[in-house]
Design an enzyme around this catalytic site. Sequence first.
Site, PDB file in Angstrom:
ATOM      1  N   ARG A  62      -6.122  -0.431 -14.983  1.00 40.37           N
ATOM      2  CA  ARG A  62      -5.887  -0.791 -13.588  1.00 40.37           C
ATOM      3  C   ARG A  62      -6.933  -1.772 -13.089  1.00 40.37           C
ATOM      4  NH1 ARG A  62      -3.002   4.195 -12.331  1.00 40.37           N
ATOM      5  NH2 ARG A  62      -2.007   4.157 -10.323  1.00 40.37           N
TER       6      ARG A  62
ATOM      7  N   ARG B  67      -3.730   3.623  -1.151  1.00 38.44           N
ATOM      8  CA  ARG B  67      -3.489   3.538  -2.591  1.00 38.44           C
ATOM      9  C   ARG B  67      -2.946   2.171  -2.974  1.00 38.44           C
ATOM     10  NH1 ARG B  67       0.852   7.293  -4.360  1.00 38.44           N
ATOM     11  NH2 ARG B  67       0.762   6.709  -6.542  1.00 38.44           N
TER      12      ARG B  67
ATOM     13  N   ARG C 132       4.169  14.642  -4.377  1.00 36.76           N
ATOM     14  CA  ARG C 132       2.773  14.429  -4.764  1.00 36.76           C
ATOM     15  C   ARG C 132       1.904  14.257  -3.525  1.00 36.76           C
ATOM     16  NH1 ARG C 132       2.629   9.793  -9.355  1.00 36.76           N
ATOM     17  NH2 ARG C 132       0.671   9.389  -8.265  1.00 36.76           N
TER      18      ARG C 132
ATOM     19  N   LYS D  17       7.336   2.355 -13.232  1.00 35.45           N
ATOM     20  CA  LYS D  17       6.775   2.470 -14.590  1.00 35.45           C
ATOM     21  C   LYS D  17       7.213   3.771 -15.269  1.00 35.45           C
ATOM     22  CE  LYS D  17       2.533   2.211 -13.067  1.00 35.45           C
ATOM     23  NZ  LYS D  17       2.833   2.132 -11.616  1.00 35.45           N
TER      24      LYS D  17
ATOM     25  N   ARG E 155       9.758   9.758  -2.959  1.00 37.47           N
ATOM     26  CA  ARG E 155       9.704  10.291  -4.332  1.00 37.47           C
ATOM     27  C   ARG E 155       9.459  11.803  -4.306  1.00 37.47           C
ATOM     28  NH1 ARG E 155       5.758   7.554  -8.729  1.00 37.47           N
ATOM     29  NH2 ARG E 155       4.105   8.070  -7.248  1.00 37.47           N
TER      30      ARG E 155
END
Length: 216
Positions: free
Chosen positions: A89, A173, A162, A14, A128
């Site tokens: 969400r 998650r 992160r 996204k 990431r």
Amino acid sequence: MINLILLGLPGAGKGTQSERLVDKYHLAHISTGDMFREAMAKKTPVGLEAKSYIDKGNLVPDEVTAKLVEERLQKPDTEQGYILDGFPRTTVQAEMLEKITKKLGKELTNVISIDVQEDELVKRLSARYMCRTCGATYNKLFKPTKVEGTCDRCGGHDFYQREDDKPEVVRNRLQVNEKMNAPLKDFYQKKGLLTSIDGEQTPDEVWADVDKVFSK
Ligand code: ADP
Ligand code: AMP
């Protein structure tokens, strides 16, 4: 006018596609995750409240998140159109959003879901990393910086992973988000707003499919 939601599980792409949408269509990019991370860094009351949820990979309560979005949607940069990235969400949030956009006269025009399987998401999230200076997103496996250790966008040298991309948190998650994802897609399918896109293609291929929605 483009008033868009980008749906997709964490790691679906996204943020990556939002950058391109912002470049081409000059939309306001509203990422609730980014807003929470900023609030946590500044230790604001919202940030302190959100931290306990975010660090475990759980969702911040709907009311807190919706209020943040309601305030953000009143800023003038959203008048040229906006992208909601990471919100809503839950279907409760989707219903709250409907009221907010109606009240502000900024109703949705499109919802795009970027679909990716869980195994691929785990791979992407674990790899990431972010530039601390400008927030640009990279990936050890799929999109490293052009020059090792130097941010392509700002030239910075300080990178971080992160907290919630660490393996202990990623699975929870994904599970938390997966439960809500199908009902959300249904919600927008029924309203005739939804386009689903295969997110397991290269970023350029995903972008071609995203952009097709608007060049129709
Ligand atoms: P989201 O904003 O949905 O959480 P990101 O845009 O941050 O997802 O993408 C998650 C990670 O996967 C990033 O490291 C990004 O560089 C990488 N990525 C994004 N799109 C693709 C793609 N189509 N193929 C492979 N990796 C991708
Ligand atoms: P993201 O950057 O979108 O992956 O979001 C990071 C974290 O922020 C999520 O795991 C949640 O804890 C929180 N968060 C972001 N957006 C929302 C939302 N719409 N509702 C609840 N929590 C959210």
